[in-house]
Design an enzyme around this catalytic site. Sequence first.
Site, mmCIF file in Angstrom:
data_model
loop_
_atom_site.group_PDB
_atom_site.id
_atom_site.type_symbol
_atom_site.label_atom_id
_atom_site.label_comp_id
_atom_site.label_asym_id
_atom_site.label_seq_id
_atom_site.Cartn_x
_atom_site.Cartn_y
_atom_site.Cartn_z
ATOM 1 N N GLU A 16 17.704 -17.583 24.787
ATOM 2 C CA GLU A 16 17.055 -17.028 25.969
ATOM 3 C C GLU A 16 17.907 -15.956 26.652
ATOM 4 O OE1 GLU A 16 14.745 -19.902 28.414
ATOM 5 O OE2 GLU A 16 15.699 -21.411 27.151
ATOM 6 N N SER A 145 11.304 -21.494 28.007
ATOM 7 C CA SER A 145 10.596 -20.214 27.892
ATOM 8 C C SER A 145 9.618 -20.178 26.730
ATOM 9 C CB SER A 145 11.603 -19.062 27.751
ATOM 10 O OG SER A 145 12.431 -18.981 28.883
ATOM 11 N N TYR A 211 6.010 -13.495 29.781
ATOM 12 C CA TYR A 211 6.967 -12.423 30.051
ATOM 13 C C TYR A 211 6.413 -11.014 29.901
ATOM 14 C CZ TYR A 211 10.198 -16.251 30.253
ATOM 15 O OH TYR A 211 10.811 -17.418 30.612
ATOM 16 N N ARG A 250 11.788 -26.191 39.330
ATOM 17 C CA ARG A 250 10.368 -25.874 39.180
ATOM 18 C C ARG A 250 9.766 -26.874 38.217
ATOM 19 N NH1 ARG A 250 9.717 -21.675 35.693
ATOM 20 N NH2 ARG A 250 8.467 -23.010 34.348
ATOM 21 N N ASP A 252 6.365 -28.211 36.075
ATOM 22 C CA ASP A 252 5.102 -27.745 35.493
ATOM 23 C C ASP A 252 4.181 -28.918 35.189
ATOM 24 O OD1 ASP A 252 6.312 -25.252 35.562
ATOM 25 O OD2 ASP A 252 6.963 -25.344 33.475
ATOM 26 N N GLU A 265 7.135 -30.602 32.205
ATOM 27 C CA GLU A 265 8.591 -30.515 32.192
ATOM 28 C C GLU A 265 9.090 -30.067 33.545
ATOM 29 O OE1 GLU A 265 10.363 -26.849 30.279
ATOM 30 O OE2 GLU A 265 8.405 -26.861 29.301
ATOM 31 N N ASN A 267 12.131 -27.590 35.172
ATOM 32 C CA ASN A 267 13.083 -26.527 34.885
ATOM 33 C C ASN A 267 14.142 -26.516 35.978
ATOM 34 O OD1 ASN A 267 11.636 -24.738 32.623
ATOM 35 N ND2 ASN A 267 10.106 -25.505 34.065
ATOM 36 N N GLY A 271 13.212 -19.317 35.908
ATOM 37 C CA GLY A 271 13.332 -17.880 35.750
ATOM 38 C C GLY A 271 13.297 -17.154 37.082
#
Length: 313
Positions: A16, A145, A211, A250, A252, A265, A267, A271
């Site tokens: 990443e 990602s 992205y 964060r 999800d 998951e 994070n 990002g």
Amino acid sequence: MNKLRVAVVLGGFSSERGISLRSGAAAAAALEQAGYPVTLLDFQTPDELRNKLRTVSPDCVFNALHGHFGEDGGLQRLLDELSIPYTGSPAAACALSMDKHEARAVFQAAGLRVPAARVIRRREWARQIIALTLPAVVKPARQGSSIGMSIVEDMLSLANAVDYALTFDDTVLIEEYIHGREVTVGILDEMPLPVVEVVPKNKYYDYQAKYTPGMTEYRVPADVPAPHYAAVQAAALTAHRALGCAGFSRVDFILPSAAAPVILELNAIPGMTATSLLPKAAAAAGISFAQLCECMILAGMRAAGSLAAGRAV
């Protein structure tokens, strides 16, 4: 009064790296805008980074690394060794959040709903027939990602997807695909931010959709019935606390039409690019990108117990 001297650690050597460079550049620009002296630290080995940190001697590190070393506890352990405060969660929480298989067990123990899953390990894999309901999500246990992830709709594709995921990790998860609305909840200073709904133009929210600007619509705050909205925010905070995270994260989810939210998951190092979700959620709460980055720095200093002894802010 002097501002804290911040080193933004970015790039690194994980798969990443490219995303990390974008996150780090954005965070550095925002912190400079807020008046912080910033040094960018890219590196290829932990020893190289250790030497650079000793030379720069920052008051705090802004961790913009994604993937291995940055999100799995490696950087955090190095910074603890050097007694340098840093943004984000401690090493143990990062390592746990990075391992999707281990994190699932913690989420379940905390009463959260997770997708049904099978675990495949490289040493056991012989391209065997796997009985499961399709479509299914195949992903490395320790990647982010959407790298190495596939969504398969037929058995012919399943073995190839497992082979592909095994090029990124020795452990792979095959999860049931849950139909529903994809949402995410940012946590900042131990409080949930507005819910963001993710609506990709592709069939699935894959790497390209994440992205590539314009490939996904982000609805914030999400137009979700109030009970579901509150439930997903509560579930996000539960997940954050269950893993031992600090400062921010964060989380999800998938929201099925008539059931509890399903956690996908957490994070620990979200990002921070132009299309990233935590900054969008913060903006909806009236927090600018520069304020968000500063909040992360100050939370890291508080966690290290360094504000009183450190430079004035």
